[in-house]
Design an enzyme around this catalytic site. Structure first.
Site, PDB file in Angstrom:
ATOM      1  N   HIS A 176      43.346  47.905  37.774  1.00  0.00           N
ATOM      2  CA  HIS A 176      43.084  47.535  36.448  1.00  0.00           C
ATOM      3  C   HIS A 176      41.741  47.736  36.215  1.00  0.00           C
ATOM      4  CE1 HIS A 176      42.430  43.309  37.266  1.00  0.00           C
ATOM      5  NE2 HIS A 176      41.708  43.299  36.142  1.00  0.00           N
ATOM      6  N   GLU A 214      33.924  34.797  38.268  1.00  0.00           N
ATOM      7  CA  GLU A 214      35.051  34.401  37.201  1.00  0.00           C
ATOM      8  C   GLU A 214      34.992  32.701  37.024  1.00  0.00           C
ATOM      9  OE1 GLU A 214      38.934  36.389  37.722  1.00  0.00           O
ATOM     10  OE2 GLU A 214      38.406  35.960  39.556  1.00  0.00           O
ATOM     11  N   ASP A 233      42.146  39.556  47.433  1.00  0.00           N
ATOM     12  CA  ASP A 233      42.485  39.775  45.997  1.00  0.00           C
ATOM     13  C   ASP A 233      41.386  40.602  45.326  1.00  0.00           C
ATOM     14  OD1 ASP A 233      44.121  38.732  44.031  1.00  0.00           O
ATOM     15  OD2 ASP A 233      42.310  37.321  43.089  1.00  0.00           O
ATOM     16  N   HIS A 238      39.298  45.909  43.569  1.00  0.00           N
ATOM     17  CA  HIS A 238      38.130  46.006  42.312  1.00  0.00           C
ATOM     18  C   HIS A 238      36.737  46.243  42.655  1.00  0.00           C
ATOM     19  CE1 HIS A 238      41.714  44.639  40.564  1.00  0.00           C
ATOM     20  NE2 HIS A 238      41.599  43.345  40.557  1.00  0.00           N
TER      21      HIS A 238
HETATM   22  C1  BG6 Z   1      43.219  40.431  39.598  1.00  0.00           C
HETATM   23  C2  BG6 Z   1      43.065  39.242  40.531  1.00  0.00           C
HETATM   24  O1  BG6 Z   1      43.506  41.498  40.266  1.00  0.00           O
HETATM   25  O2  BG6 Z   1      41.990  40.635  38.792  1.00  0.00           O
HETATM   26  C3  BG6 Z   1      42.623  37.800  40.026  1.00  0.00           C
HETATM   27  O3  BG6 Z   1      44.281  39.055  41.180  1.00  0.00           O
HETATM   28  C4  BG6 Z   1      41.673  38.045  39.129  1.00  0.00           C
HETATM   29  O4  BG6 Z   1      42.722  37.055  40.757  1.00  0.00           O
HETATM   30  C5  BG6 Z   1      41.628  39.220  38.310  1.00  0.00           C
HETATM   31  O5  BG6 Z   1      41.320  36.975  38.326  1.00  0.00           O
HETATM   32  C6  BG6 Z   1      40.154  39.619  37.479  1.00  0.00           C
HETATM   33  O6  BG6 Z   1      40.197  40.405  36.599  1.00  0.00           O
HETATM   34  P1  BG6 Z   1      39.431  40.603  35.281  1.00  0.00           P
HETATM   35  O7  BG6 Z   1      40.034  42.072  34.514  1.00  0.00           O
HETATM   36  O8  BG6 Z   1      39.723  39.454  34.610  1.00  0.00           O
HETATM   37  O9  BG6 Z   1      38.061  40.765  35.584  1.00  0.00           O
END
Ligand code: BG6
Length: 490
Positions: A176, A214, A233, A238
């Site tokens: 994502h 975060e 994770d 990402h």
């Molecule tokens: C997810 C993880 O893929 O991405 C989560 O499993 C994490 O643990 C999240 O909090 C972070 O996504 P974003 O879009 O909030 O940065």
């Protein structure tokens, strides 16, 4: 679109609001319909009511009734257990009816918003009833959520399993982060402008920092998270996206494979770490209780579904090196953690210092280096830090920032980050999806760390307080090289 896991959190929070946003932007084909599949025994009407509640809650904008009626009429529901062989012929029959009613031309994509253990199983069973086969000009695609495997070996096995049932062009492995505007903008910034690329290399760049901070803890996902940990994770997926987009060579076109070839090359060029290097260049942490935004929060071991002696990491920092001509000897420092003081994702490109400073009252050491910062979230923009003369009769230098803010230029669009990705699945554009080789290359980078950390369990957890920037070893990692993390505090 068939959503397996239609009653789950991902569907409610992201998929349904994203589909609604696409409808509002008039980007949903008139020949589009959705079949939701999950365990709950509910009717089409119940499902439609639930969709309205979900969109209202997560969309952040009022529902437009004129669009809503024609939107929600495209949704259908079917109850079933993914393990049950009988479910799939029923899905097939139901799809045939929906196909007739909505003229969907037998073009189906299956979104697996499910637990990972179902990924291979569902595709297997779809294939067994002929729902993965592409004949007579129609297409069949499958969208796989993360986590894609839990290490290199399991990712390879899952790839092999899927590739026996479908070809690579049918498989959409989602990350994502690639749905975020600011992440997509990294490519636009680098390759649509003539002025940055000539200096985007080891001659001018001192190092790169990538921080994904975060404030949240594990948000009720303790049982998943405790098995995974932050390294799995966040890093092979990402963070690897952020690294590859920042460091890849210019692709020869924006064709899906041209872009992904360059991303894959960079991932393969990241130096694999030996055990000694893991010890020297990778830091792990787990939060204890602390305070964030004036509020007291519990430690990780006190979270729901987390064992009180858990050794799972909630913070990771690493120094990576990329072995190619552009980046040799330019360290990429990365860090990501839960329960940091602020939510902030950014990439700092730090340039080399001016070789010699002519200004008597400011020594080189006191000048901040030039930094270009790509602000990914929640601030969305780009800033450049440089030296300027402080007004006054003497020549003194100060550090200033030149800022571009997305919102100021373009306003704010309602977006979940999934709109573009879902639309791409519909039009068959795989550029923003992970190819099998990229997923495996991402795991190859972290696998030596996973192995060593497993062999040497941490003894000092918890080692950072919630609301701080991680364990002191993360600062030492970069300070040892004479550099510092740039912390954004708001
Ligand atoms: C997810 C993880 O893929 O991405 C989560 O499993 C994490 O643990 C999240 O909090 C972070 O996504 P974003 O879009 O909030 O940065």
């Amino acid at each position: 679109m068939v959503i397996f896991g239609a009653a789950g959190d991902l569907t409610a929070r992201l998929l349904l609001p994203a589909l609604y946003n696409l409808a509002r932007a008039d980007l949903l084909s008139k020949e589009f319909a959705v079949l939701g599949v999950a365990r709950a025994q509910i009717s089409d009407d119940d499902f439609r009511k639930r969709i309205r509640e979900d969109v209202k809650q997560y969309c952040g904008e009022c529902i437009d009734d004129a669009i809503w009626d024609s939107f929600v009429r495209r949704f259908y529901y079917m109850a079933g257990d993914f393990n049950d062989d009988n479910l799939y012929p029923k899905v097939k029959d139901r799809l045939a009816t929906i196909d007739r009613d909505h003229s969907t031309h037998e073009n189906f994509f299956y979104y697996l918003a499910t637990a990972p253990k179902y990924f291979g199983l569902i595709v297997n069973k779809l294939s067994a009833v002929g729902l993965m086969q592409q004949n007579d000009g129609h297409w069949r695609r499958v969208v796989i959520e993360k986590p894609f495997g839990h290490d290199l070996e399991s990712a390879k096995i899952l790839n092999q399993e899927l590739l026996k049932l479908a070809n690579e062009k049918q498989i959409y492995r989602i990350d994502h982060y690639l749905g975020k505007e600011t992440v997509q903008n990294i490519m636009a910034f680098r390759f649509a402008n003539g002025i940055f690329e000539p200096i985007w290399n080891r001659r001018y760049i001192d190092h790169v920092q990538i921080s994904v901070a975060e404030t949240v803890g594990v948000e009720g996902r303790g049982s998943y998270f405790d098995q995974a940990g932050t390294l799995r994770d966040m890093v092979p997926n990402h963070i690897m996206q952020l690294i590859s987009l920042t460091s890849m060579e210019p692709p020869i076109s924006f064709d899906a494979n041209a872009v992904r070839d360059e991303q894959a090359k960079i991932l393969h060029a990241i130096q694999p770490m030996s055990d000694e290097e893991v010890l020297a260049r990778a830091v792990r942490g787990q939060y204890g209780e602390g305070t964030i935004g004036g509020e007291h929060v519990p430690g990780y071991r006190e979270e729901e579904d987390v064992p009180p002696d858990s050794r799972t990491e909630t913070f990771v920092a690493m120094k990576l090196l990329i072995d190619n001509w552009r980046w040799a000897d330019v360290p990429f420092y990365l860090r990501t953690g839960k329960r940091m003081p602020v939510r902030n994702t950014h990439i700092v490109i730090q340039f080399r210092r001016a070789p010699f400073v002519l200004f008597r009252d400011t020594s080189v050491e006191h000048l901040m280096p030039n930094q270009l910062v790509l602000h990914i979230q929640p601030e969305e923009g780009i800033s450049l830090q440089f030296a300027a003369k402080v007004p006054g009769p003497v020549m003194r230098l100060g550090t200033v920032d030149m800022n571009f803010e997305y919102q100021q230029y373009f306003g704010k669009q309602p977006s979940t980050g999934y709109e573009r990705l879902l639309h791409d699945c519909m039009i068959g554009d795989q550029t923003l999806f992970q190819r099998a080789d990229m997923v495996e290359a991402g795991w190859s980078v972290v696998n030596p760390v996973l192995d060593l950390w497993k062999a040497l369990p941490p003894r000092n957890f918890p080692n950072y307080a919630a609301g701080t920037w991680g364990p002191k070893e993360a600062d030492e990692l970069i300070e040892r090289d004479g550099r510092r993390w740039r912390n954004f505090t708001e």
